[in-house]
Design an enzyme around this catalytic site. Structure first.
Site, PDB file in Angstrom:
ATOM      1  N   CYS A 137       9.475 -12.185   1.866  1.00  0.00           N
ATOM      2  CA  CYS A 137       9.418 -10.863   2.491  1.00  0.00           C
ATOM      3  C   CYS A 137       8.335 -10.871   3.558  1.00  0.00           C
ATOM      4  CB  CYS A 137       9.097  -9.780   1.464  1.00  0.00           C
ATOM      5  SG  CYS A 137       8.991  -8.130   2.188  1.00  0.00           S
ATOM      6  N   CYS A 177      15.557 -10.562   0.966  1.00  0.00           N
ATOM      7  CA  CYS A 177      15.060 -11.486  -0.053  1.00  0.00           C
ATOM      8  C   CYS A 177      16.162 -11.973  -0.990  1.00  0.00           C
ATOM      9  CB  CYS A 177      13.909 -10.866  -0.837  1.00  0.00           C
ATOM     10  SG  CYS A 177      14.339  -9.338  -1.682  1.00  0.00           S
ATOM     11  N   CYS A 192       0.807  -1.207   0.000  1.00  0.00           N
ATOM     12  CA  CYS A 192       0.000   0.000   0.000  1.00  0.00           C
ATOM     13  C   CYS A 192       0.843   1.261   0.000  1.00  0.00           C
ATOM     14  CB  CYS A 192      -0.953   0.012   1.201  1.00  0.00           C
ATOM     15  SG  CYS A 192      -0.142  -0.288   2.773  1.00  0.00           S
ATOM     16  N   CYS A 201      17.628  -3.054   3.282  1.00  0.00           N
ATOM     17  CA  CYS A 201      17.070  -4.377   3.541  1.00  0.00           C
ATOM     18  C   CYS A 201      17.196  -5.168   2.245  1.00  0.00           C
ATOM     19  CB  CYS A 201      15.603  -4.307   3.965  1.00  0.00           C
ATOM     20  SG  CYS A 201      14.891  -5.957   4.254  1.00  0.00           S
ATOM     21  N   CYS A 257      14.182  -0.758   2.025  1.00  0.00           N
ATOM     22  CA  CYS A 257      13.900  -1.839   1.069  1.00  0.00           C
ATOM     23  C   CYS A 257      14.458  -1.485  -0.316  1.00  0.00           C
ATOM     24  CB  CYS A 257      12.398  -2.075   0.992  1.00  0.00           C
ATOM     25  SG  CYS A 257      11.905  -3.243  -0.286  1.00  0.00           S
ATOM     26  N   ASP A 299      13.018  -6.638 -14.302  1.00  0.00           N
ATOM     27  CA  ASP A 299      13.433  -6.160 -12.975  1.00  0.00           C
ATOM     28  C   ASP A 299      13.922  -7.295 -12.099  1.00  0.00           C
ATOM     29  OD1 ASP A 299      10.575  -4.689 -13.688  1.00  0.00           O
ATOM     30  OD2 ASP A 299      12.198  -3.304 -13.173  1.00  0.00           O
TER      31      ASP A 299
END
Length: 531
Positions: free
Chosen positions: A424, A487, A8, A484, A276, A387
């Site tokens: 995540c 992942c 969001c 971060c 992130c 990506d």
């Protein structure tokens, strides 16, 4: 990367009293924040298309704070294509202060009751509030159990937003709740994960806060009487704020507006930063600047990194093609440094709705969303820039379409990201290890040519190359210790994140038990204690 979703985005606007009216105020009126909040939300629509909403404050109406929200895009929820209906809605919800939210869910259902902001009514104005939340509480399970140990407590929704509403209510209901930044400081000791919050109460008090780790971005600006905040800088820039007026809110800090006065407080001392990295390489609008680092420049540098490691023979039949839309900057940069054309051989249908392709198989979804152009692709050696690859299902179907419909001679996939090896737990919709593409090939080891060859064969590509982890910090322009990257390296920045990762590992090793079919952070609430 259409198979990956963010949770969001949040926004806030306040026309401060007793200040010179900002030239950015719509129509020169401090009552038109409802129009501004819908505009801000439209500019961060990339962060969530499932639902949208706003809460406004107006001391001149019975509903001191009032909320409008629904399932749908910002355009649908705020009736932006229907001028009369939109004007009436903006009139109904006018006022000097507003908060807003766009949603994509990592947990919870696709219905209006899960749309934000969440409003809690109360006869006491200091306890009547609304808030929007961007992120995900990694210790959601523990907080659920804590709440439900009380026999008369109940959770109506399967979402951490409701947990946060209960915790805020508890703090505000104390005999001496303290100042808003003190409440945030108390909450920070109980919350683990990513949690950016916009808050508005029936006294007209507001806060905009960023969690102490700073996982999700949050920007703010003010000009004269106008204060605004949003998940991304592009929304503030499009409102008219100058570049030097827009700031990233520091982790562990909050902008507080109380009694019409604005102040900034550090409510928790950050022990580390963990921004992130996905925000720069995929989620954020390419026009945004987050924590002083440009999204566009980051993606441009990723393309340069891809070009430096390219080994495929370059000839007149070699072209670079981006997977639209967020891979375009990296693809352009890669092509420039290789001195080959970057062509749009793959066109995305930007007008197809989510509902239209719901339930379709992966091939049908790809055909509905992407059209390969044989006049560009036929007989070409294509360097297809993406990506990242998360689950690989979309990429596999896409390569098939490029070869069959586009008649490309070769497809060489180039990924502007390292392999995704960990889930995540901070607001991106990937929770289990077994759903990920890379771990089944790496098996805990390092990337090497043999592994890349096996991965390429699995998706039908002629070759596949990822960027190394070191490329990310170089491209973003921040130290790896400030990012971060859980992942891609399984190093989680919070305690609850590390615990969830161990659960995910255990689940992936017990695949036959079916334990990995449920998302790691999903909760089956405990039976309430009965007296």
């Amino acid at each position: 990367m259409s198979e990956l979703y963010h949770e969001c985005g949040v926004a806030a606007v306040y026309h401060l009293p007793n200040r010179e009216t900002s030239p950015l105020a719509p129509l020169g009126s401090p009552e038109k924040t409802s129009q501004l909040i819908s505009r801000l939300l439209l500019d961060i629509q990339n962060r969530g298309q499932l639902a949208a909403g706003m809460t406004t404050f107006n001391p001149a109406r019975n509903q001191l704070i009032d909320t409008h929200k629904d399932v749908g895009t910002v355009t649908e929820v705020f009736q932006l294509n229907h001028q009369q209906t939109f004007n009436a809605l903006m009139k109904k919800y006018e006022g000097p202060a507003a908060i807003g939210h766009v949603r994509y869910a990592t947990c919870g259902k696709d219905d209006r009751s899960y749309a934000q902001p969440f409003e809690r009514h109360h006869i006491q104005k200091s306890k009547w509030f609304s808030f929007g939340f961007n992120g995900q509480l990694a210790n959601y399970q523990d907080l659920c159990k804590e709440v439900l140990t009380e026999s008369d407590f109940h959770l109506a929704r399967e979402t951490d937003t409701e947990i946060l509403m209960h915790l805020l209510s508890q703090e505000l209901s104390k005999e001496n709740p303290g100042e808003l930044h003190e409440i945030l400081g108390t909450l920070s000791k109980r919350l683990d994960g990513a949690y950016n919050i916009v808050f508005l109460d029936a006294l007209g008090n507001m806060f905009v806060s960023r969690d102490p780790v700073g996982i999700r971005p949050l920007c703010y600006a003010f000009d004269g009487s106008l204060f605004a905040a949003a998940s991304e800088s592009v929304a503030l820039a499009n409102m008219g704020f100058d570049e030097d007026q827009i700031e990233s809110l520091a982790p562990g800090s909050a902008v507080i507006i109380k009694d019409g006065e604005l102040s900034i407080h550090e409510y928790a001392k950050p022990t580390q930063k963990a921004h992130c990295f996905f925000e720069w390489i995929y989620f954020a609008n390419v026009c945004s600047t987050l924590d002083d680092q440009s999204v566009y420049i980051t993606r441009k540098r990723l393309g340069e990194e891809l070009a430096e490691q390219e080994t495929v023979p370059i000839d007149d039949d070699t072209i670079v093609v981006p997977v639209p839309d967020t891979a375009k900057a990296a693809a352009d940069s890669m092509a420039y440094h290789l001195s080959v054309p970057c062509l749009e051989g793959l066109i995305r249908n930007r007008y197809i709705g989510r509902t239209f392709i719901e339930g379709a198989n992966r091939g049908d979804k790809v055909r509905a969303k992407y059209t390969p152009l044989p006049e560009v692709l036929e007989g070409k050696r294509v360097l297809l820039v993406e990506d990242t690859i998360v689950r690989s299902t979309t990429m596999k179907a896409l390569i098939s379409q490029l070869k069959e419909r586009g008649r490309a001679k070769e497809i060489h996939v180039r990924v502007a990201c390292p392999p995704i090896i960990g889930p995540c737990f901070y607001g991106i919709d990937m929770s289990t290890i077994n759903e990920l593409f890379a771990p089944r090939f790496l098996e805990g080891g390092e990337m090497n040519p043999e592994v890349e060859k096996a991965m390429a064969a699995a998706i039908g590509a002629d070759s596949l190359k990822y960027l190394p982890k070191e490329s990310i910090a170089r491209a973003v322009g921040l130290p790896g210790t400030s990012l971060c990257q859980a992942c891609i390296d399984s190093t989680y920045p919070t305690e609850a994140g590390r615990k969830l990762y161990q659960i995910a590992v255990d689940n992936s090793q017990n695949e036959d038990s079916g334990s990995d079919s449920q998302r790691t952070y999903d909760v089956t609430p405990p039976t309430p204690v009965r007296s």
